[in-house]
Design a protein around this motif. Structure first.
Motif, PDB file in Angstrom:
ATOM      1  N   UNK A  30       0.828  -1.216   0.000  1.00  0.00           N
ATOM      2  CA  UNK A  30       0.000   0.000   0.000  1.00  0.00           C
ATOM      3  C   UNK A  30       0.858   1.261   0.000  1.00  0.00           C
ATOM      4  N   UNK A  31       2.155   1.103   0.277  1.00  0.00           N
ATOM      5  CA  UNK A  31       3.064   2.248   0.200  1.00  0.00           C
ATOM      6  C   UNK A  31       3.387   2.615  -1.245  1.00  0.00           C
ATOM      7  N   UNK A  36      -1.795   2.021  -4.596  1.00  0.00           N
ATOM      8  CA  UNK A  36      -2.719   3.112  -4.278  1.00  0.00           C
ATOM      9  C   UNK A  36      -3.642   3.380  -5.459  1.00  0.00           C
ATOM     10  N   UNK A  37      -3.101   3.337  -6.659  1.00  0.00           N
ATOM     11  CA  UNK A  37      -3.921   3.539  -7.857  1.00  0.00           C
ATOM     12  C   UNK A  37      -4.901   2.385  -8.035  1.00  0.00           C
ATOM     13  N   UNK A  38      -4.447   1.164  -7.786  1.00  0.00           N
ATOM     14  CA  UNK A  38      -5.318  -0.016  -7.940  1.00  0.00           C
ATOM     15  C   UNK A  38      -6.553   0.064  -7.048  1.00  0.00           C
ATOM     16  N   UNK A  39      -6.362   0.586  -5.833  1.00  0.00           N
ATOM     17  CA  UNK A  39      -7.475   0.671  -4.893  1.00  0.00           C
ATOM     18  C   UNK A  39      -8.094   2.071  -4.845  1.00  0.00           C
ATOM     19  N   UNK A  40      -7.701   2.942  -5.780  1.00  0.00           N
ATOM     20  CA  UNK A  40      -8.206   4.315  -5.872  1.00  0.00           C
ATOM     21  C   UNK A  40      -8.003   5.058  -4.558  1.00  0.00           C
ATOM     22  N   UNK A  44      -3.306  10.085   1.636  1.00  0.00           N
ATOM     23  CA  UNK A  44      -4.020  10.345   2.889  1.00  0.00           C
ATOM     24  C   UNK A  44      -4.993   9.210   3.240  1.00  0.00           C
ATOM     25  N   UNK A  45      -5.433   8.439   2.246  1.00  0.00           N
ATOM     26  CA  UNK A  45      -6.365   7.328   2.464  1.00  0.00           C
ATOM     27  C   UNK A  45      -5.677   6.063   2.979  1.00  0.00           C
ATOM     28  N   UNK A 100     -15.904   4.815  -2.857  1.00  0.00           N
ATOM     29  CA  UNK A 100     -14.730   4.721  -1.988  1.00  0.00           C
ATOM     30  C   UNK A 100     -14.369   3.257  -1.765  1.00  0.00           C
ATOM     31  N   UNK A 101     -13.162   3.026  -1.281  1.00  0.00           N
ATOM     32  CA  UNK A 101     -12.743   1.655  -0.989  1.00  0.00           C
ATOM     33  C   UNK A 101     -13.681   1.022   0.033  1.00  0.00           C
TER      34      UNK A 101
END
Length: 168
Positions: A30-31, A36-40, A44-45, A100-101
């Motif tokens: 997730x870093x 981050x793009x894959x999970x939109x 900050x999210x 949102x995720x």
């Protein structure tokens, strides 16, 4: 870790999210901007996504008979969902705002609960793994993400312990 086919439908999203952390190495994808793009997600999210990921892991472990799950219920209570009815009359939960995720995960959990697949999304019982996998076994009793890796390690540990106990 997992040598299995991905989970069906929206559960694939949950499986992929849980598997962004490799417990054995500590690597957290997730870093990475790609994850981050894959999970939109925005940077900050990411902290909230990590909390959601671990609540999902807890639920997957509970599905496999390892503990209980309480955190996910509280998180999903805030998911913005609505009931959507198709022109043919089929009803489903859908995000009521931006997807949102959290809303996408809640939608996947609801769909999986409705079609009976949610409880088959499990986490490997190996403490150094806990990789999410979809249990396709007929009796839904799989214990490890991979019989060739985690299953073999567990069976070897059991074998060695029995041998050591027998030698004493």
């Amino acid at each position: 870790m997992n040598d299995r086919a991905p989970a069906p439908g929206g559960l694939a999203l949950i499986e992929a999210l849980v598997n962004t952390l490799d417990i054995e190495s500590g690597a957290d994808s997730l870093d990475a901007p790609e994850a981050q793009a894959r999970f939109a997600l925005t940077p900050q999210d990411v902290p909230g996504a990590r909390v959601l990921r671990e609540a999902l892991r807890e639920a997957c472990l509970a599905h496999a008979g390892h503990g209980t799950s309480t955190a996910l219920d509280a998180l999903l209570a805030d998911a913005p969902l609505r009931v959507a009815v198709s022109p043919s009359g089929e009803a489903a939960l859908r995000p009521s705002g931006p997807p949102t995720l959290l809303a996408r995960v809640a939608e996947a959990v609801a769909a999986g609960a409705a079609d009976g697949t949610w409880m088959r999304l499990k986490a490997c019982e190996a403490d150094d793994c806990q990789w999410a996998y979809y249990d396709r076994s007929p009796a839904a009793r799989s214990r490890w993400c991979s019989m060739a890796v985690c299953g073999a390690r567990a069976k070897m540990r059991t074998y060695r312990a029995r041998r050591t106990a027998g030698a004493d």
